[in-house]
Write an enzyme that holds these catalytic residues in place. Structure first.
Site, PDB file in Angstrom:
ATOM      1  N   LYS A  57      20.070 107.802  28.044  1.00 11.99           N
ATOM      2  CA  LYS A  57      19.221 107.458  29.158  1.00 11.99           C
ATOM      3  C   LYS A  57      19.892 106.395  30.048  1.00 11.99           C
ATOM      4  CE  LYS A  57      14.875 108.019  26.565  1.00 11.99           C
ATOM      5  NZ  LYS A  57      13.700 107.284  26.083  1.00 11.99           N
ATOM      6  N   GLY A  58      20.720 105.557  29.459  1.00  9.96           N
ATOM      7  CA  GLY A  58      21.191 104.323  30.096  1.00  9.96           C
ATOM      8  C   GLY A  58      21.822 104.484  31.463  1.00  9.96           C
ATOM      9  N   GLU A 113      28.917 107.009  32.557  1.00 14.82           N
ATOM     10  CA  GLU A 113      28.369 106.200  31.455  1.00 14.82           C
ATOM     11  C   GLU A 113      27.789 104.902  32.000  1.00 14.82           C
ATOM     12  OE1 GLU A 113      27.414 105.866  28.575  1.00 14.82           O
ATOM     13  OE2 GLU A 113      28.668 106.766  27.048  1.00 14.82           O
ATOM     14  N   ASP A 114      26.845 104.326  31.268  1.00 16.10           N
ATOM     15  CA  ASP A 114      26.331 103.011  31.642  1.00 16.10           C
ATOM     16  C   ASP A 114      27.252 101.913  31.145  1.00 16.10           C
ATOM     17  OD1 ASP A 114      25.698 103.557  28.978  1.00 16.10           O
ATOM     18  OD2 ASP A 114      23.717 102.658  29.045  1.00 16.10           O
ATOM     19  N   ASP A 117      31.037 100.119  24.885  1.00 19.45           N
ATOM     20  CA  ASP A 117      31.034  98.947  24.011  1.00 19.45           C
ATOM     21  C   ASP A 117      32.075  99.184  22.911  1.00 19.45           C
ATOM     22  OD1 ASP A 117      30.194  96.624  22.753  1.00 19.45           O
ATOM     23  OD2 ASP A 117      28.377  97.479  21.931  1.00 19.45           O
ATOM     24  N   LYS A 145      33.139  96.637  27.864  1.00 26.89           N
ATOM     25  CA  LYS A 145      33.405  95.418  27.080  1.00 26.89           C
ATOM     26  C   LYS A 145      34.736  95.616  26.358  1.00 26.89           C
ATOM     27  CE  LYS A 145      28.464  94.757  25.932  1.00 26.89           C
ATOM     28  NZ  LYS A 145      27.471  94.749  24.845  1.00 26.89           N
ATOM     29  N   PHE A 166      25.270  90.773  24.958  1.00 25.18           N
ATOM     30  CA  PHE A 166      24.223  91.778  25.107  1.00 25.18           C
ATOM     31  C   PHE A 166      23.543  91.629  26.461  1.00 25.18           C
ATOM     32  CE2 PHE A 166      20.076  93.784  24.562  1.00 25.18           C
ATOM     33  CZ  PHE A 166      20.487  95.012  24.083  1.00 25.18           C
ATOM     34  N   ASP A 173      18.640  99.098  28.193  1.00 23.77           N
ATOM     35  CA  ASP A 173      17.371  98.744  27.573  1.00 23.77           C
ATOM     36  C   ASP A 173      17.488  97.733  26.440  1.00 23.77           C
ATOM     37  OD1 ASP A 173      18.678 100.629  25.802  1.00 23.77           O
ATOM     38  OD2 ASP A 173      16.762 100.798  24.760  1.00 23.77           O
ATOM     39  N   ARG A 179      14.481  98.864  31.342  1.00 27.61           N
ATOM     40  CA  ARG A 179      15.486  99.683  32.045  1.00 27.61           C
ATOM     41  C   ARG A 179      15.318  99.584  33.560  1.00 27.61           C
ATOM     42  NH1 ARG A 179      18.136 103.084  28.377  1.00 27.61           N
ATOM     43  NH2 ARG A 179      16.893 103.813  26.617  1.00 27.61           N
TER      44      ARG A 179
HETATM   45  P1  IMP Z   1      29.197 102.323  22.168  1.00 28.88           P
HETATM   46  O1  IMP Z   1      29.214 101.213  21.136  1.00 28.88           O
HETATM   47  O2  IMP Z   1      30.350 102.197  23.133  1.00 28.88           O
HETATM   48  O3  IMP Z   1      29.128 103.667  21.516  1.00 28.88           O
HETATM   49  O4  IMP Z   1      27.879 102.128  23.004  1.00 28.88           O
HETATM   50  C1  IMP Z   1      26.741 102.828  22.619  1.00 28.88           C
HETATM   51  C2  IMP Z   1      25.555 102.561  23.479  1.00 28.88           C
HETATM   52  O5  IMP Z   1      25.053 101.303  23.102  1.00 28.88           O
HETATM   53  C3  IMP Z   1      25.730 102.472  24.979  1.00 28.88           C
HETATM   54  O6  IMP Z   1      25.758 103.719  25.641  1.00 28.88           O
HETATM   55  C4  IMP Z   1      24.475 101.708  25.341  1.00 28.88           C
HETATM   56  O7  IMP Z   1      23.369 102.575  25.454  1.00 28.88           O
HETATM   57  C5  IMP Z   1      24.309 100.783  24.151  1.00 28.88           C
HETATM   58  N1  IMP Z   1      24.799  99.449  24.470  1.00 28.88           N
HETATM   59  C6  IMP Z   1      26.024  98.915  24.238  1.00 28.88           C
HETATM   60  N2  IMP Z   1      26.085  97.641  24.670  1.00 28.88           N
HETATM   61  C7  IMP Z   1      24.855  97.362  25.201  1.00 28.88           C
HETATM   62  C8  IMP Z   1      24.280  96.204  25.838  1.00 28.88           C
HETATM   63  O8  IMP Z   1      24.896  95.142  26.014  1.00 28.88           O
HETATM   64  N3  IMP Z   1      22.980  96.340  26.241  1.00 28.88           N
HETATM   65  C9  IMP Z   1      22.243  97.467  26.086  1.00 28.88           C
HETATM   66  N4  IMP Z   1      22.750  98.573  25.512  1.00 28.88           N
HETATM   67  C10 IMP Z   1      24.047  98.512  25.073  1.00 28.88           C
END
Ligand code: IMP
Length: 191
Positions: A57-58, A113-114, A117, A145, A166, A173, A179
């Site tokens: 959703k992000g 992508e939003d 991480d 990040k 964060f 969210d 959101r």
């Molecule tokens: P990944 O760790 O790169 O797989 O990120 C997975 C998902 O975690 C992202 O698509 C976001 O939805 C969520 N996410 C990662 N960092 C944050 C943050 O700082 N705030 C809110 N959601 C996050």
């Protein structure tokens, strides 16, 4: 800086689920970087009809602004959704909640992508999309990040590189809430 934020933000701080967040990226700065990455992606497209894949959703809010900014009438937009949790249990793997029905064989694909991480979501997505025989796959993310990246590639297009903190708002969210915030807020350090 603080003074500037106080003029730009409707709220100085927001407390949600017992956590306090403070202003981090203003709506003006978001709009500026959305325009910049859209121009970069457009410049590098090798076809005039790429397919953009928004990761729900992000990324929904970023995707809406980015897609308007890129202004490519022959392009298409599709939506995909992954979840690493099913119910209340972490499965330790990515589960596809909403897949791609579009035929992307031989197409220029750009994933929207939003935030990247650990990179786990982005990596799983790229693998699934690459298995569908596209011409190419690239990724544009609003936030990245770098210090948290564990797997996969650095996204080709990045709005903001941020430290491993964060953040919430503009699609991101906290337990499905906040959101709709027009700005991005960061978790405040305990004093
Ligand atoms: P990944 O760790 O790169 O797989 O990120 C997975 C998902 O975690 C992202 O698509 C976001 O939805 C969520 N996410 C990662 N960092 C944050 C943050 O700082 N705030 C809110 N959601 C996050």
């Amino acid at each position: 800086m603080r003074q500037l934020f106080q003029n730009l933000y409707p709220m100085d701080e927001i407390t949600i689920k017992g956590l306090t967040f403070e202003p981090y990226i203003s709506r003006e700065e978001i709009a500026k970087q959305v325009e910049r990455v859209a121009a970069e992606v457009k410049r590098d497209c090798v076809t005039d009809s790429p397919i953009f894949v928004c990761v729900l959703k992000g990324a929904f809010m970023f995707a809406a602004d980015f897609y308007r900014a890129i202004d490519m009438p022959k392009s298409e937009i599709a939506f995909i959704r992954y979840k690493s949790y099913l119910g209340t249990e972490s499965t330790g793997e990515m589960n596809k909640i909403l897949g791609l029905n579009d035929d992307i064989t031989g197409r220029e694909v750009i994933i929207i992508e939003d935030i990247v991480d650990t990179g786990l979501t982005a990596h799983a997505l790229r693998q699934d999309i690459e298995a569908m025989s596209p011409m190419s796959v690239k990724m544009v993310t609003l936030l990245y990040k770098p210090a948290s990246l564990k797997v996969g590639k650095v996204p080709e297009y990045v709005g903001f590189e941020i430290p491993p903190k964060f953040i919430i708002g503009y699609g991101l969210d906290l337990d499905e809430q906040v959101r709709g915030l027009k700005e991005i807020y960061v978790l405040k350090k305990e004093d």
